[in-house]
Design a protein around this motif. Structure first.
Motif: not given
Length: 225
Positions: A134-160
């Motif tokens: 999860l710490k590794t996954l968190e790196e992709y979230l750095e500086g963003k609200k969602f993995f998709g940016g300001e709105t949810i995208g593929l990663v948010d939906i798959v990891a939802g």
């Protein structure tokens, strides 16, 4: 109005079916939901998914699409001009999103099952491994609200599944997995996901999910002991 010839075969307690529901909500696509009893599968489901015989299956003009992540890609391709995009337009960013979606599926989801299905020292080891993933996954979230940016995208939906299912797993096994201090970005993201209207609209009753997961854990432990 329901999209012509569009049906989703699913069951309300499946996080994999929820992925498809969320993607269709993001796109604003209406569909017919066909509820399946996985202990008594319909002839239609067995016909549409003869290999795995599982949900979700999205049927579009009698053409079945199986496996949740493949269905998400199909939805994006077919309805790319509807609603918000699930995948970025930039090819490199698309590849990156696909990578992290696969990571969350193969590493985090599998890690969660390891925690859920083990006891004692083996379980504690599985918890630490999951936290590292999860710490590794968190790196992709750095500086963003969602993995998709300001709105949810593929990663948010798959990891939802993480925001809803991990707290239940924590409650059932009695071990904290996502700590606000250790995983602050994942912790905040979990809260933000649960506040989305589309998540509130589609999530099954919490008590039913807890009962379902307790039953799964009992079955797994009974088979392994």
């Amino acid at each position: 109005m329901v999209e012509d010839g569009l049906k989703l075969y699913g069951t309300k307690l499946s996080p994999f079916v929820l992925r498809v529901e969320w993607a269709l909500e993001v796109k604003g696509i209406k569909y017919e939901y066909v509820t399946e009893d996985l202990k008594n599968k319909s002839p239609q489901l067995l016909e549409y998914n003869p290999v795995y015989k599982m949900v979700p299956v999205l049927v579009h003009h009698e053409n079945p699409v199986c496996e949740s992540i493949m269905i998400l890609e199909y939805i994006e391709d077919v309805w790319k001009n509807h609603g918000s995009s699930i995948l970025p337009s930039d090819p490199y960013e698309r590849a990156e999103a696909r990578f992290w979606a696969k990571f969350s599926e193969e590493k985090c989801l599998q890690g969660c099952f390891e925690v859920f299905s083990k006891t004692g020292e083996e379980q504690l080891k599985a918890v630490k491994e999951l936290q590292e993933r999860l710490k590794t996954l968190e790196e992709y979230l750095e500086g963003k609200k969602f993995f998709g940016g300001e709105t949810i995208g593929l990663v948010d939906i798959v990891a939802g599944w993480i925001p809803s299912w991990i707290p239940i797993i924590e409650e059932i096994v009695g071990i904290k997995i996502v700590d606000e201090e250790e995983l602050p970005l994942i912790y905040a993201w979990m809260h933000d996901i649960l506040e989305l209207d589309l998540v509130k609209k589609t999530m099954p009753p919490l008590d039913e999910v807890k009962t379902h997961m307790r039953n799964i854990r009992e079955d797994v432990l009974r088979k392994t002991n």
